[in-house]
Enzyme design. Structure first.
Site, mmCIF file in Angstrom:
data_model
loop_
_atom_site.group_PDB
_atom_site.id
_atom_site.type_symbol
_atom_site.label_atom_id
_atom_site.label_comp_id
_atom_site.label_asym_id
_atom_site.label_seq_id
_atom_site.Cartn_x
_atom_site.Cartn_y
_atom_site.Cartn_z
ATOM 1 N N ILE A 100 0.687 -1.221 0.029
ATOM 2 C CA ILE A 100 -0.031 0.104 -0.003
ATOM 3 C C ILE A 100 0.746 1.204 -0.040
ATOM 4 O O ILE A 100 0.516 2.217 -0.660
ATOM 5 C CB ILE A 100 -1.126 -0.003 1.032
ATOM 6 C CG1 ILE A 100 -2.103 1.012 0.780
ATOM 7 C CG2 ILE A 100 -0.391 0.231 2.433
ATOM 8 C CD1 ILE A 100 -3.414 0.819 1.859
ATOM 9 N N GLY A 152 2.733 -4.307 11.850
ATOM 10 C CA GLY A 152 2.020 -4.483 10.290
ATOM 11 C C GLY A 152 1.842 -3.097 9.380
ATOM 12 O O GLY A 152 3.223 -2.500 9.205
ATOM 13 N N ASP A 174 0.544 -0.330 9.698
ATOM 14 C CA ASP A 174 0.788 0.932 10.441
ATOM 15 C C ASP A 174 2.206 1.342 10.515
ATOM 16 O O ASP A 174 2.816 2.346 10.194
ATOM 17 C CB ASP A 174 0.316 0.768 11.882
ATOM 18 C CG ASP A 174 0.278 2.108 12.575
ATOM 19 O OD1 ASP A 174 0.432 3.115 12.083
ATOM 20 O OD2 ASP A 174 0.165 2.025 13.899
ATOM 21 N N THR A 212 -7.604 -6.857 10.913
ATOM 22 C CA THR A 212 -7.278 -8.430 10.278
ATOM 23 C C THR A 212 -5.967 -8.992 10.716
ATOM 24 O O THR A 212 -5.745 -10.236 10.550
ATOM 25 C CB THR A 212 -7.797 -8.807 8.777
ATOM 26 O OG1 THR A 212 -6.837 -8.169 8.025
ATOM 27 C CG2 THR A 212 -9.148 -8.442 8.305
ATOM 28 N N VAL A 271 -2.994 -8.174 13.800
ATOM 29 C CA VAL A 271 -2.940 -8.209 15.308
ATOM 30 C C VAL A 271 -4.190 -7.880 15.841
ATOM 31 O O VAL A 271 -4.346 -8.560 17.071
ATOM 32 C CB VAL A 271 -1.671 -7.486 15.828
ATOM 33 C CG1 VAL A 271 -0.480 -7.708 15.242
ATOM 34 C CG2 VAL A 271 -1.944 -5.902 15.547
ATOM 35 N N TYR A 272 -5.213 -7.277 15.380
ATOM 36 C CA TYR A 272 -6.375 -7.039 15.946
ATOM 37 C C TYR A 272 -7.354 -8.232 15.790
ATOM 38 O O TYR A 272 -8.464 -8.301 16.399
ATOM 39 C CB TYR A 272 -7.044 -5.640 15.450
ATOM 40 C CG TYR A 272 -6.538 -4.514 16.207
ATOM 41 C CD1 TYR A 272 -5.483 -4.502 16.804
ATOM 42 C CD2 TYR A 272 -6.973 -3.373 15.711
ATOM 43 C CE1 TYR A 272 -4.720 -3.396 17.314
ATOM 44 C CE2 TYR A 272 -6.399 -2.213 16.479
ATOM 45 C CZ TYR A 272 -5.416 -2.326 17.075
ATOM 46 O OH TYR A 272 -4.706 -1.143 17.491
#
Length: 176
Positions: free
Chosen positions: A15, A36, A38, A122, A124-125
């Site tokens: 992305i 991730g 972020d 989708t 670590v959450y």
């Protein structure tokens, strides 16, 4: 609904490399980077992003905030905080849908014609990917059915397996 679905694209890749008006960051409530996508967005955008994020005073789950894109090809980064999966009975679906709605509203308010989303919550959450993709595609298609902007919404998938889930969700909506 089919006209809205024609404005949705599925992409497999990084992305941070997409040349769009805005990419969406699956952020944490502090907006200061993490793991991730972020962490990848923060690393690619550079230190200036962290400085601007510190001035935003965080973000609530389901909400979104916007910053410049800095060193990214994208002009803007829309930071949204998805819910942590707790079994599905704690309002997670509504909060996840709110992430997509809030992000699209910010994109439109900032004249973003193209927006790319990761698979929010989708990683670590732990939100189940099949449920999350259905919510993502359903919410985005409803919002863009009513609005001219953004013109194009891209679901940017980390892997082919996730891309297939998005393709199936779009196909299911086309069938009605």
């Amino acid at each position: 609904m089919s006209k809205a679905l024609d404005r949705i694209r599925i992409h497999t890749g990084d992305i941070t490399k997409l040349d769009v008006d805005a990419i969406v960051n699956a952020a944490n409530t502090l907006l200061l980077g993490g793991g991730g996508v972020d962490g990848a967005i923060h690393r690619a955008a550079g230190r200036e992003l962290e400085v601007e994020c510190r001035m935003l005073n965080g973000c609530k789950v389901g909400d979104a905030k916007i910053t410049k894109g800095y060193k990214l090809p994208a002009r803007h980064i829309i930071h949204t905080v998805g819910p942590v999966w707790q079994g599905g009975g704690k309002g997670e679906a509504e909060l996840l849908a709110s992430c997509y709605r809030s992000s699209l509203e910010l994109a439109a308010a900032n004249d973003c014609r193209s927006v790319a989303f990761p698979a929010i919550s989708t990683g670590v959450y732990r939100y189940p990917k099949d449920e999350a993709t259905g919510i993502a595609v359903g919410t985005v298609s409803m919002v863009i059915e009513e609005k001219a902007m953004p013109e194009t919404v891209i679901f940017c998938c980390f892997d082919e397996q996730t891309a297939q889930l998005y393709l199936r969700a779009v196909a299911a909506l086309r069938k009605g």
